[in-house]
Design an enzyme around this catalytic site. Structure first.
Site, PDB file in Angstrom:
ATOM      1  N   ARG A 162      11.511   0.093  11.368  1.00 29.74           N
ATOM      2  CA  ARG A 162      10.229  -0.146  12.038  1.00 29.74           C
ATOM      3  C   ARG A 162      10.322  -1.389  12.892  1.00 29.74           C
ATOM      4  NH1 ARG A 162       5.015   0.381   8.283  1.00 29.74           N
ATOM      5  NH2 ARG A 162       4.284  -0.929   9.991  1.00 29.74           N
ATOM      6  N   ARG A 204      -9.780   0.382   9.002  1.00 25.68           N
ATOM      7  CA  ARG A 204      -9.363  -0.976   9.346  1.00 25.68           C
ATOM      8  C   ARG A 204     -10.412  -1.721  10.152  1.00 25.68           C
ATOM      9  NH1 ARG A 204      -3.311   0.109   8.996  1.00 25.68           N
ATOM     10  NH2 ARG A 204      -2.355  -1.917   9.222  1.00 25.68           N
ATOM     11  N   ARG A 216      -0.127  -8.939  13.601  1.00 27.48           N
ATOM     12  CA  ARG A 216      -0.728  -7.948  12.696  1.00 27.48           C
ATOM     13  C   ARG A 216      -1.584  -8.623  11.643  1.00 27.48           C
ATOM     14  NH1 ARG A 216       4.683  -5.437  11.210  1.00 27.48           N
ATOM     15  NH2 ARG A 216       3.626  -4.293   9.552  1.00 27.48           N
ATOM     16  N   LYS A 228       0.827  -1.208   0.000  1.00 30.23           N
ATOM     17  CA  LYS A 228       0.000   0.000   0.000  1.00 30.23           C
ATOM     18  C   LYS A 228       0.864   1.262   0.000  1.00 30.23           C
ATOM     19  CE  LYS A 228      -2.233  -1.026   3.839  1.00 30.23           C
ATOM     20  NZ  LYS A 228      -1.707  -2.348   4.259  1.00 30.23           N
ATOM     21  N   ARG A 231      11.584  -5.910   4.852  1.00 24.98           N
ATOM     22  CA  ARG A 231      11.464  -4.475   5.100  1.00 24.98           C
ATOM     23  C   ARG A 231      12.061  -4.122   6.469  1.00 24.98           C
ATOM     24  NH1 ARG A 231       5.499  -1.985   4.738  1.00 24.98           N
ATOM     25  NH2 ARG A 231       5.294  -2.556   6.914  1.00 24.98           N
TER      26      ARG A 231
HETATM   27  P1  ADP Z   1       1.154  -2.127   8.007  1.00 32.49           P
HETATM   28  O1  ADP Z   1      -0.083  -2.043   7.159  1.00 32.49           O
HETATM   29  O2  ADP Z   1       2.369  -2.535   7.236  1.00 32.49           O
HETATM   30  O3  ADP Z   1       0.969  -2.921   9.254  1.00 32.49           O
HETATM   31  P2  ADP Z   1       0.769   0.626   8.939  1.00 32.49           P
HETATM   32  O4  ADP Z   1       1.817   1.674   8.922  1.00 32.49           O
HETATM   33  O5  ADP Z   1      -0.448   0.847   8.098  1.00 32.49           O
HETATM   34  O6  ADP Z   1       1.544  -0.688   8.510  1.00 32.49           O
HETATM   35  O7  ADP Z   1       0.279   0.365  10.451  1.00 32.49           O
HETATM   36  C1  ADP Z   1       1.177   0.141  11.504  1.00 32.49           C
HETATM   37  C2  ADP Z   1       0.409  -0.042  12.803  1.00 32.49           C
HETATM   38  O8  ADP Z   1      -0.292   1.179  13.127  1.00 32.49           O
HETATM   39  C3  ADP Z   1      -0.688  -1.109  12.803  1.00 32.49           C
HETATM   40  O9  ADP Z   1      -0.168  -2.398  13.086  1.00 32.49           O
HETATM   41  C4  ADP Z   1      -1.625  -0.586  13.897  1.00 32.49           C
HETATM   42  O10 ADP Z   1      -1.127  -0.885  15.186  1.00 32.49           O
HETATM   43  C5  ADP Z   1      -1.562   0.918  13.723  1.00 32.49           C
HETATM   44  N1  ADP Z   1      -2.631   1.424  12.813  1.00 32.49           N
HETATM   45  C6  ADP Z   1      -2.441   1.999  11.614  1.00 32.49           C
HETATM   46  N2  ADP Z   1      -3.614   2.341  11.060  1.00 32.49           N
HETATM   47  C7  ADP Z   1      -4.591   1.968  11.927  1.00 32.49           C
HETATM   48  C8  ADP Z   1      -6.011   2.018  11.918  1.00 32.49           C
HETATM   49  N3  ADP Z   1      -6.685   2.552  10.891  1.00 32.49           N
HETATM   50  N4  ADP Z   1      -6.685   1.517  12.991  1.00 32.49           N
HETATM   51  C9  ADP Z   1      -6.032   0.995  14.029  1.00 32.49           C
HETATM   52  N5  ADP Z   1      -4.690   0.892  14.096  1.00 32.49           N
HETATM   53  C10 ADP Z   1      -3.955   1.375  13.055  1.00 32.49           C
END
Ligand code: ADP
Length: 191
Positions: free
Chosen positions: A134, A89, A146, A14, A128
């Site tokens: 990260r 999400r 996750r 994404k 990554r």
């Molecule tokens: P990835 O999709 O690779 O896990 P993101 O950067 O989108 O990476 O998200 C990292 C973390 O941030 C998630 O594992 C979650 O803990 C939190 N997070 C991000 N977006 C949301 C969301 N919309 N709702 C709840 N938690 C979120």
């Protein structure tokens, strides 16, 4: 306005595709992951609360991310459209987003869902983690948590938007450019 959700599990590409899509279509990129990491970097109270959950691979509370998205939308009144990345999400986040856009007389035009096998996701995320800095990408148990959150709470967001015919599945394996071309074709068809 043209509003797009780029959807898919962690590691589905994404972030990479978002950068290319916002450049091509002039959309404003809203990534809740990036917004949360910026709160963490600035050591805000919100960031501290979120970090504990993110380090465990759990979602942060709906109210937190909805508040961030509300503020971001309000701060960009002239945007020609938004690309939502990593949001919504959960079903509650989807309903809140629809309401926020509705207040502007807008709506989601399409949800593009990147389809990638679980083995490939884990490989990409561990890879990554070697360079991203990260911490949630370096431990396999956090990556699995996750993916678990994705299956339990997030996957149904695609069904939610499918009810209004807005969900489109796109192959998320192949070269970055091939995937970008598939995504672009779906957007061009609807813009
Ligand atoms: P990835 O999709 O690779 O896990 P993101 O950067 O989108 O990476 O998200 C990292 C973390 O941030 C998630 O594992 C979650 O803990 C939190 N997070 C991000 N977006 C949301 C969301 N919309 N709702 C709840 N938690 C979120």
């Amino acid at each position: 306005m043209f509003n797009l959700i780029l959807f898919g599990p962690p590691g589905s590409g994404k972030g990479t595709q978002s950068e290319k899509l916002i450049a091509k279509y002039g959309l404003k990129h809203l990534s809740t992951g990036d917004l949360l990491r910026s709160e963490i970097a600035n050591q805000t109270a919100l960031g501290l609360e979120a970090k504990t959950l993110m380090d465990k691979g759990q979602l942060v509370p709906d109210a937190v991310v909805i508040g961030m998205i509300d503020a971001a939308i309000t701060n960009h009144p002239k945007a020609r459209g938004f690309l939502f990345d990593g949001f919504p999400r959960t079903k509650a986040q989807s309903e809140a987003l629809d309401e926020l856009l509705n207040k502007k007389g807008a709506s989601i035009n399409v949800l593009l869902a990147l389809n990638v096998t679980e083995d490939e996701l884990i490989k990409r995320l561990l890879n990554r983690g070697l360079t991203s800095g990260r911490s949630d990408d370096t431990k396999e148990d956090v990556i699995r948590a996750r993916l678990g959150e994705y299956h339990n709470k997030t996957a149904s967001v695609a069904d939610y938007y499918n009810k209004s015919g807005k969900t489109v599945l796109v192959k998320g394996e192949g070269s970055v450019d091939e995937i970008f071309d598939s995504l672009s074709a779906e957007i061009d068809r609807r813009m």
